[in-house]
Write a protein that holds these residues in place. Sequence first.
Motif, PDB file in Angstrom:
ATOM      1  N   ASN A  11     -53.538 -47.845  38.300  1.00 21.10           N
ATOM      2  CA  ASN A  11     -53.796 -46.468  38.736  1.00 21.10           C
ATOM      3  C   ASN A  11     -55.156 -46.341  39.407  1.00 21.10           C
ATOM      4  OD1 ASN A  11     -51.384 -45.352  37.866  1.00 21.10           O
ATOM      5  ND2 ASN A  11     -52.181 -44.745  35.884  1.00 21.10           N
ATOM      6  N   GLY A  12     -56.151 -46.995  38.853  1.00 19.74           N
ATOM      7  CA  GLY A  12     -57.499 -46.869  39.373  1.00 19.74           C
ATOM      8  C   GLY A  12     -57.766 -47.686  40.619  1.00 19.74           C
ATOM      9  N   PHE A  15     -53.225 -47.105  43.307  1.00 18.30           N
ATOM     10  CA  PHE A  15     -52.853 -45.735  43.657  1.00 18.30           C
ATOM     11  C   PHE A  15     -52.490 -44.981  42.378  1.00 18.30           C
ATOM     12  CE2 PHE A  15     -50.630 -42.305  45.800  1.00 18.30           C
ATOM     13  CZ  PHE A  15     -51.384 -42.165  46.965  1.00 18.30           C
ATOM     14  N   PRO A  16     -52.968 -43.748  42.227  1.00 20.85           N
ATOM     15  CA  PRO A  16     -52.664 -42.977  41.025  1.00 20.85           C
ATOM     16  C   PRO A  16     -51.163 -42.805  40.808  1.00 20.85           C
ATOM     17  CG  PRO A  16     -54.369 -41.907  42.286  1.00 20.85           C
ATOM     18  CD  PRO A  16     -53.840 -43.030  43.138  1.00 20.85           C
ATOM     19  N   THR A  36     -51.477 -36.711  44.983  1.00 22.67           N
ATOM     20  CA  THR A  36     -52.422 -37.610  45.640  1.00 22.67           C
ATOM     21  C   THR A  36     -51.925 -37.960  47.031  1.00 22.67           C
ATOM     22  OG1 THR A  36     -53.042 -38.547  43.505  1.00 22.67           O
ATOM     23  CG2 THR A  36     -53.630 -39.815  45.445  1.00 22.67           C
ATOM     24  N   LEU A  91     -57.473 -35.371  45.086  1.00 22.46           N
ATOM     25  CA  LEU A  91     -57.528 -36.842  45.070  1.00 22.46           C
ATOM     26  C   LEU A  91     -58.334 -37.355  43.888  1.00 22.46           C
ATOM     27  CD1 LEU A  91     -58.111 -37.800  48.810  1.00 22.46           C
ATOM     28  CD2 LEU A  91     -56.202 -38.492  47.396  1.00 22.46           C
ATOM     29  N   CYS A  94     -56.628 -36.497  40.436  1.00 21.32           N
ATOM     30  CA  CYS A  94     -55.454 -37.325  40.159  1.00 21.32           C
ATOM     31  C   CYS A  94     -55.849 -38.769  39.873  1.00 21.32           C
ATOM     32  CB  CYS A  94     -54.463 -37.260  41.316  1.00 21.32           C
ATOM     33  SG  CYS A  94     -53.576 -35.704  41.407  1.00 21.32           S
ATOM     34  N   TRP A  95     -56.834 -39.263  40.615  1.00 15.85           N
ATOM     35  CA  TRP A  95     -57.251 -40.651  40.412  1.00 15.85           C
ATOM     36  C   TRP A  95     -57.817 -40.827  39.009  1.00 15.85           C
ATOM     37  CZ3 TRP A  95     -56.771 -42.474  45.618  1.00 15.85           C
ATOM     38  CH2 TRP A  95     -56.606 -43.853  45.700  1.00 15.85           C
ATOM     39  N   SER A  98     -55.073 -40.020  36.220  1.00 11.75           N
ATOM     40  CA  SER A  98     -54.040 -41.037  36.007  1.00 11.75           C
ATOM     41  C   SER A  98     -54.571 -42.206  35.180  1.00 11.75           C
ATOM     42  CB  SER A  98     -53.480 -41.535  37.341  1.00 11.75           C
ATOM     43  OG  SER A  98     -54.455 -42.248  38.066  1.00 11.75           O
TER      44      SER A  98
END
Length: 111
Positions: A11-12, A15-16, A36, A91, A94-95, A98
């Motif tokens: 996720n990090g 992509f979330p 995202t 963004l 969510c990042w 997640s």
Amino acid sequence: MTPSLKAALVNGLLFPGLGHLLLRRAGRGCLFLLPTLLAAVYLLRRMMQLILPLAEQIASGALPFDPELITQRVEAAGIAGPAGTLAVLVLLGCWLGSVGDALWLGRHSGH
């Protein structure tokens, strides 16, 4: 390495929401992935609307290749308006969310 830590790293770093697929939580991952994706597409489209005319002006010679002048034009375009700021916040939220959610799922599911 635990599955929740792997999911948090995916996720990090990628992509979330993608890491949630490793935890078999696709629906929950979509809660991070879709906003995202929408925010990223919005920001990319805004940047392209700004960059393409500037690149054409530079290529045609109408705008000199002066970094200071180009910076002034970019700042005057106002890409960071309220919608742009909201997209950036989505963004970031969510990042970070997640990654935290994947770690939280691991703590509460025993992974």
